[in-house]
Design a protein around this motif. Sequence first.
Motif, PDB file in Angstrom:
ATOM      1  N   UNK A 169       0.834  -1.225   0.000  1.00  0.00           N
ATOM      2  CA  UNK A 169       0.000   0.000   0.000  1.00  0.00           C
ATOM      3  C   UNK A 169       0.856   1.258   0.000  1.00  0.00           C
ATOM      4  N   UNK A 170       2.165   1.094  -0.048  1.00  0.00           N
ATOM      5  CA  UNK A 170       3.045   2.266  -0.196  1.00  0.00           C
ATOM      6  C   UNK A 170       3.826   2.646   1.045  1.00  0.00           C
ATOM      7  N   UNK A 171       3.715   1.850   2.110  1.00  0.00           N
ATOM      8  CA  UNK A 171       4.438   2.225   3.335  1.00  0.00           C
ATOM      9  C   UNK A 171       5.950   2.129   3.114  1.00  0.00           C
ATOM     10  N   UNK A 172       6.654   3.178   3.502  1.00  0.00           N
ATOM     11  CA  UNK A 172       8.129   3.166   3.452  1.00  0.00           C
ATOM     12  C   UNK A 172       8.698   3.063   4.869  1.00  0.00           C
ATOM     13  N   UNK A 173       7.821   3.212   5.832  1.00  0.00           N
ATOM     14  CA  UNK A 173       8.187   3.073   7.249  1.00  0.00           C
ATOM     15  C   UNK A 173       7.083   2.241   7.891  1.00  0.00           C
ATOM     16  N   UNK A 174       7.470   1.326   8.784  1.00  0.00           N
ATOM     17  CA  UNK A 174       6.462   0.618   9.591  1.00  0.00           C
ATOM     18  C   UNK A 174       6.750   0.933  11.052  1.00  0.00           C
ATOM     19  N   UNK A 175       5.696   1.331  11.752  1.00  0.00           N
ATOM     20  CA  UNK A 175       5.847   1.671  13.171  1.00  0.00           C
ATOM     21  C   UNK A 175       5.070   0.663  14.004  1.00  0.00           C
ATOM     22  N   UNK A 176       5.745   0.140  15.026  1.00  0.00           N
ATOM     23  CA  UNK A 176       5.167  -0.937  15.817  1.00  0.00           C
ATOM     24  C   UNK A 176       5.289  -0.647  17.314  1.00  0.00           C
ATOM     25  N   UNK A 177       4.256  -0.082  17.925  1.00  0.00           N
ATOM     26  CA  UNK A 177       4.227  -0.063  19.380  1.00  0.00           C
ATOM     27  C   UNK A 177       4.100  -1.522  19.838  1.00  0.00           C
ATOM     28  N   UNK A 178       4.886  -1.914  20.837  1.00  0.00           N
ATOM     29  CA  UNK A 178       4.944  -3.337  21.171  1.00  0.00           C
ATOM     30  C   UNK A 178       5.271  -3.515  22.647  1.00  0.00           C
ATOM     31  N   UNK A 179       5.067  -4.740  23.141  1.00  0.00           N
ATOM     32  CA  UNK A 179       5.497  -5.074  24.509  1.00  0.00           C
ATOM     33  C   UNK A 179       5.864  -6.556  24.506  1.00  0.00           C
ATOM     34  N   UNK A 180       7.001  -6.877  23.883  1.00  0.00           N
ATOM     35  CA  UNK A 180       7.486  -8.256  23.993  1.00  0.00           C
ATOM     36  C   UNK A 180       7.874  -8.485  25.451  1.00  0.00           C
ATOM     37  N   UNK A 181       8.225  -9.707  25.792  1.00  0.00           N
ATOM     38  CA  UNK A 181       8.421 -10.089  27.199  1.00  0.00           C
ATOM     39  C   UNK A 181       9.754 -10.818  27.325  1.00  0.00           C
ATOM     40  N   UNK A 182      10.022 -11.338  28.517  1.00  0.00           N
ATOM     41  CA  UNK A 182      11.351 -11.928  28.756  1.00  0.00           C
ATOM     42  C   UNK A 182      11.464 -13.372  28.247  1.00  0.00           C
TER      43      UNK A 182
END
Length: 275
Positions: A169-182
């Motif tokens: 769809x044309x995205x040149x940047x992807x932004x990912x708010x995230x909360x991976x864990x241990x």
Amino acid sequence: MIKFKVAVIQMQISTIKSQNLKKVKEMILRAMEEYSPQMVVLPEMFNCPYENKYFPLFAEEYPGETTNMLSNLAKELQIYIIGGSIPEKDGEQIYNTSFSFNPTGAMLGRHRKMHLFDINVEGGVSFRESDTLGAGGSITVIDTEYCKIGVAICYDMRFPELMRLMALEGAEVIILPAAFNMTTGPAHWHELIKVRALDNQVYFVAASPARDLEASYHAYGHSKIVNPWGDTVVAADEKEGIICGEIDLEFVDKIRQQLPLLKHRRIDRYELKKK
Ligand SMILES: NC(=O)CC(=O)C(=O)O
């Protein structure tokens, strides 16, 4: 404009919503002072601990206290804010939602986490977002004055089809708010970010909360920005702090020209369809 700066706020989340809002505002102002970014990105569930029992208690409708604050800050500071995510209430349903605002304070996008984090890793992390949350149904690509940006939340990153559709769809940047864990953080975080940046030839911006060993869910931290060649632009450790990196859209063009992966897809033989 070809280049812009993105700051990522890696904050510690408390069990008191007003404290989280106060802290996020202070950290955004600090990011402005230290780096003068054009865009600020917040982590997943930045106003609420990442725990099922808190989602209904902290949930708010749009517009609400948190989104009004983000919209006002975006306007006052004349920046884009990719507002991590918050528990969003819509009727009887709660979603894990990322709201984005442009420098006039207008809402640019609302991404509801599409893939719910329902997992049980033996000897490690177990979580069932679907106990309290509903799944979103739309792919989110926002239009900014710089470029198109795909926004997804945490577990969404594990689904390459979604990431690819955003690039298509044309995205040149992807932004990912995230909360991976241990459990999954040390095992997969850095690899997934790098691979998604490489296979879609995008800048990948991943924002995590800081690690808090007093909380029931231990976020991995390590917010980072990776470029379309797979190199790390800037990275945090596990502690609270701010990182800032430059997005160079000419570099995206250069990589896509030299290694034309998106053009080399055999769409005569296979196809990825959005429903
Ligand atoms: N918390 C998430 O949504 C995802 C995650 O931690 C993982 O995929 O691992």
